[in-house]
Design an enzyme around this catalytic site. Structure first.
Site, PDB file in Angstrom:
ATOM      1  N   GLU A   1       0.827  -1.195   0.000  1.00 11.84           N
ATOM      2  CA  GLU A   1       0.000   0.000   0.000  1.00 11.84           C
ATOM      3  C   GLU A   1       0.867   1.253   0.000  1.00 11.84           C
ATOM      4  O   GLU A   1       1.799   1.371   0.786  1.00 11.84           O
ATOM      5  CB  GLU A   1      -0.896   0.045   1.236  1.00 11.84           C
ATOM      6  CG  GLU A   1      -1.902  -1.077   1.345  1.00 11.84           C
ATOM      7  CD  GLU A   1      -2.668  -1.015   2.653  1.00 11.84           C
ATOM      8  OE1 GLU A   1      -3.879  -1.247   2.629  1.00 11.84           O
ATOM      9  OE2 GLU A   1      -2.048  -0.740   3.708  1.00 11.84           O
ATOM     10  N   CYS A   2       0.551   2.181  -0.864  1.00 10.45           N
ATOM     11  CA  CYS A   2       1.109   3.528  -0.861  1.00 10.45           C
ATOM     12  C   CYS A   2       2.637   3.508  -0.833  1.00 10.45           C
ATOM     13  O   CYS A   2       3.273   3.270  -1.851  1.00 10.45           O
ATOM     14  CB  CYS A   2       0.535   4.322   0.302  1.00 10.45           C
ATOM     15  SG  CYS A   2       0.609   6.115   0.059  1.00 10.45           S
ATOM     16  N   GLY A   3       3.281   3.709   0.326  1.00  7.42           N
ATOM     17  CA  GLY A   3       4.739   3.683   0.385  1.00  7.42           C
ATOM     18  C   GLY A   3       5.303   2.345  -0.030  1.00  7.42           C
ATOM     19  O   GLY A   3       6.342   2.272  -0.702  1.00  7.42           O
TER      20      GLY A   3
ATOM     21  N   GLY B   1      -0.847  -0.637  -4.814  1.00 11.63           N
ATOM     22  CA  GLY B   1      -1.423   0.625  -5.267  1.00 11.63           C
ATOM     23  C   GLY B   1      -1.381   1.656  -4.166  1.00 11.63           C
ATOM     24  O   GLY B   1      -1.033   1.366  -3.012  1.00 11.63           O
TER      25      GLY B   1
END
EC number: 6.3.5.11
Length: 457
Positions: free
Chosen positions: A330-332, A428
Site C-alpha cells: 500500500e502507498c509507500g 497501489g
C-alpha cells in the site's frame, strides 16, 4: 448483541490543528497516572495519531473508521478493544462535523452518535477572547444532538482563563473543563496535514509526561471522568469466530514503513496469521518462513537512499515476488516495488523494480480522501466486480499507477484507474482495512498458506 457499560469520551476539535492530539495524549497520560486502565481510538483513517496514543499507553490504539468498517464494525471494534478497560478515549478527526465532502458522513460527530460517546470540544483559543464563546455556541447549536458535554481550551493564557470560562459558560451553557497554556517545550511537530511520526519526536516520553502533569494542574479531570461515566451502555455485535488459516506473514516495520491499522493486523492474527516483522532498511533478507508479504505505507521517500543501498533486501523481495509469494503493498510499499523514487532534492534511487513505474514528488496532496475500489479482474483480495472501501493520502505520484481497479471518489463524481493486481499481488496507492472484510483477509491468508505448502514450509 452484547451490551456493555463502558465509560467513554471523545476529544473533538473545531478543525485540524486545534490541538486534539495534544489534549488527547495529555488526558491519557493523566488518566494513567491516576491508575486507570485506558483504551484509545482515533476516528478516521489516520495512522500517526494512534502511534502517539500507543506511546502514551504502552499498548495498542485502534481506528474507528465508519467508512472503512461500517457503523456496526466500528461499534464492534470499540466494544471488543475496550474489554477490561476502565475508560475509553476517542480522538476525533478534522473538525467535529467534517465528513465526506460537505456532509457529516464518517465524521467525528457521526462516530460520537453511532457509539453514544459524550464529546469534549478542543478549542484553540490563541488570539481570541469573547469570540471563543461564539465559536463554542455555534458548535453546540449546529445540531440538536451535538453531544458536546464540555470544552477545553488550548493555548490560552492562564490570566484570561477565569473570565473566559465564566463568559463562555454564561453565553453557551456548556461547561468549561479547563485549559492548556502554550507549552513550547511539549510541542509536537507537524508534517503535511498531521503530526510527524512518534518515532521522530525527540524526547517524546518526557514531553508526554510534562503534558500529563500540566493537564492535571489546569483541567478538571474528575469532571471528565464523570462525563465519561454518563455514556449509555454500548451495544455491539461480538466478532464472529473466524476460520483459522495458519500462515506466516512478513510485515515491513521500521522508520520507512510504519503505517498499519493495528486492528487489521490483529484481525489477521485471529484468523491464524503469524506476523513476522522485518526492516527493509536494516535486514538483508525476508524472514525465512514467510509465506506472504505486507508492505505498508510510510515515508520511503525520506529513506530512499538507505532503502536503495540495501540491495540484498531488494533482491530478496524481488526474488520472492517473482517466485509467487503473495504480497499486499500500500502507498509507500507500492512505491518501494517500483523502478525508482526521485526525492524532493531531485536525486533518483533505484528500488525493487517489480512494478514498471517511477515515483516522483508533487508537493501537493493527490486524490486525497475516501474512495471505493471496484476490481476489474479476479485477484489476490477479491473477485472481478467486488468493491473495497479505501482511502488515499500521499504527496508522491507515479507515471504508471496501474489499471486493475476503478477508483470512485466518495465525496464527488470522480473516477480513475489505479492499482496492480494479480492472483498473488495487490499494489497501489489506496489503503484498505482487513478488519472491514473477513473474506478479503481469508483470501490473502489462503494464498499465503498455499505458497508455504508449495515451498515445503
Amino acid at each position: 448483541m452484547t451490551e456493555r457499560q463502558l465509560p467513554r469520551v471523545m476529544i473533538a476539535g473545531t478543525g485540524s490543528g486545534t490541538g486534539k492530539t495534544t489534549i488527547t495524549c495529555a488526558l491519557l497520560r493523566a488518566l494513567l497516572s491516576r491508575g486507570k486502565k485506558v483504551v484509545s481510538m482515533k476516528c478516521g483513517p489516520d495512522y500517526i495519531d494512534p502511534m502517539f496514543h500507543r506511546e502514551v499507553l504502552g499498548t495498542k490504539s485502534g481506528n474507528l473508521d465508519l467508512f472503512l468498517l461500517g457503523e456496526a464494525g466500528a461499534r464492534s471494534l470499540l466494544g471488543h478493544s475496550a474489554t477490561g478497560a476502565d475508560l475509553a478515549v476517542l480522538e476525533g478527526v478534522m473538525g467535529y462535523y467534517d465528513g465526506i465532502g460537505t456532509t457529516t458522513d464518517a465524521s467525528s460527530y457521526q462516530a460520537a452518535r453511532v457509539t453514544g460517546t459524550p464529546v469534549i470540544l478542543a478549542v484553540n483559543a490563541a488570539g481570541m477572547s469573547l469570540s471563543v464563546a461564539a465559536l463554542v455556541r455555534g458548535f453546540g447549536a449546529f445540531r440538536p444532538d451535538s453531544g458536546i458535554a464540555g470544552v477545553i481550551f488550548n493555548r490560552l493564557p492562564p490570566a484570561l482563563y477565569p473570565e473566559i470560562k465564566a463568559r463562555v459558560e454564561a453565553e453557551t451553557g456548556i461547561p468549561v473543563l479547563g485549559y492548556l497554556p502554550k507549552l513550547p517545550d511539549c510541542a509536537l511537530e507537524s508534517r503535511h496535514l498531521g503530526l510527524i511520526t512518534a518515532g521522530e519526536v525527540a524526547h517524546l516520553r518526557e514531553k508526554l509526561d510534562a503534558l500529563g502533569r500540566a493537564f492535571l494542574e489546569t483541567v478538571d479531570i474528575g469532571r471528565i471522568e464523570r462525563i465519561a461515566q454518563s455514556a449509555p451502555p454500548l451495544s455491539f455485535d461480538e466478532p464472529a469466530r473466524p476460520v483459522r488459516i495458519p500462515a506466516t506473514i512478513a510485515v515491513a516495520r521500521d522508520k520507512a514503513f510504519c503505517f498499519y491499522y493495528e486492528d487489521a493486523l490483529e484481525a489477521l492474527e485471529r484468523m491464524g496469521a503469524k506476523l513476522s516483522p522485518f526492516s527493509p532498511l536494516e535486514d538483508k533478507t525476508l524472514p525465512l518462513q514467510a509465506g506472504g508479504l505486507l508492505l505498508g505505507g510510510g515515508y520511503p521517500e525520506l529513506y530512499a537512499k538507505a532503502l536503495s543501498e540495501n540491495a540484498a533486501m531488494l533482491d530478496s523481495i524481488r526474488a520472492a515476488l517473482q517466485n509467487g509469494m503473495p504480497c499486499v503493498a500500500e502507498c509507500g510499499g507500492f512505491l518501494y516495488l517500483g523502478k525508482g523514487i526521485t526525492t524532493e532534492e531531485g536525486e533518483r534511487y533505484p528500488m525493487a523494480g517489480v512494478l514498471p513505474m517511477e515515483a516522483h514528488p508533487t508537493r501537493r496532496l493527490r486524490r486525497f480522501g475516501y474512495l471505493t475500489l471496484t476490481a476489474r479482474r479476479d485477484n489476490l483480495l477479491c473477485r472481478a466486480g467486488e468493491r473495497i472501501p479505501a482511502h488515499e493520502f500521499h504527496y508522491y505520484d507515479t507515471d504508471q499507477n496501474g489499471a486493475d481497479f476503478l477508483a470512485e471518489k466518495a465525496s464527488r463524481p470522480e473516477r480513475w484507474e489505479c492499482g496492480y493486481a494479480s492472483d498473488t499481488l495487490y499494489a497501489g496507492f489506496p489503503h484498505f482495512h482487513f478488519g472491514g472484510s473477513g473474506e478479503m483477509a481469508a483470501r490473502f491468508l489462503q494464498k499465503c498458506a498455499a505458497y508455504e505448502r508449495t515451498m515445503g514450509r
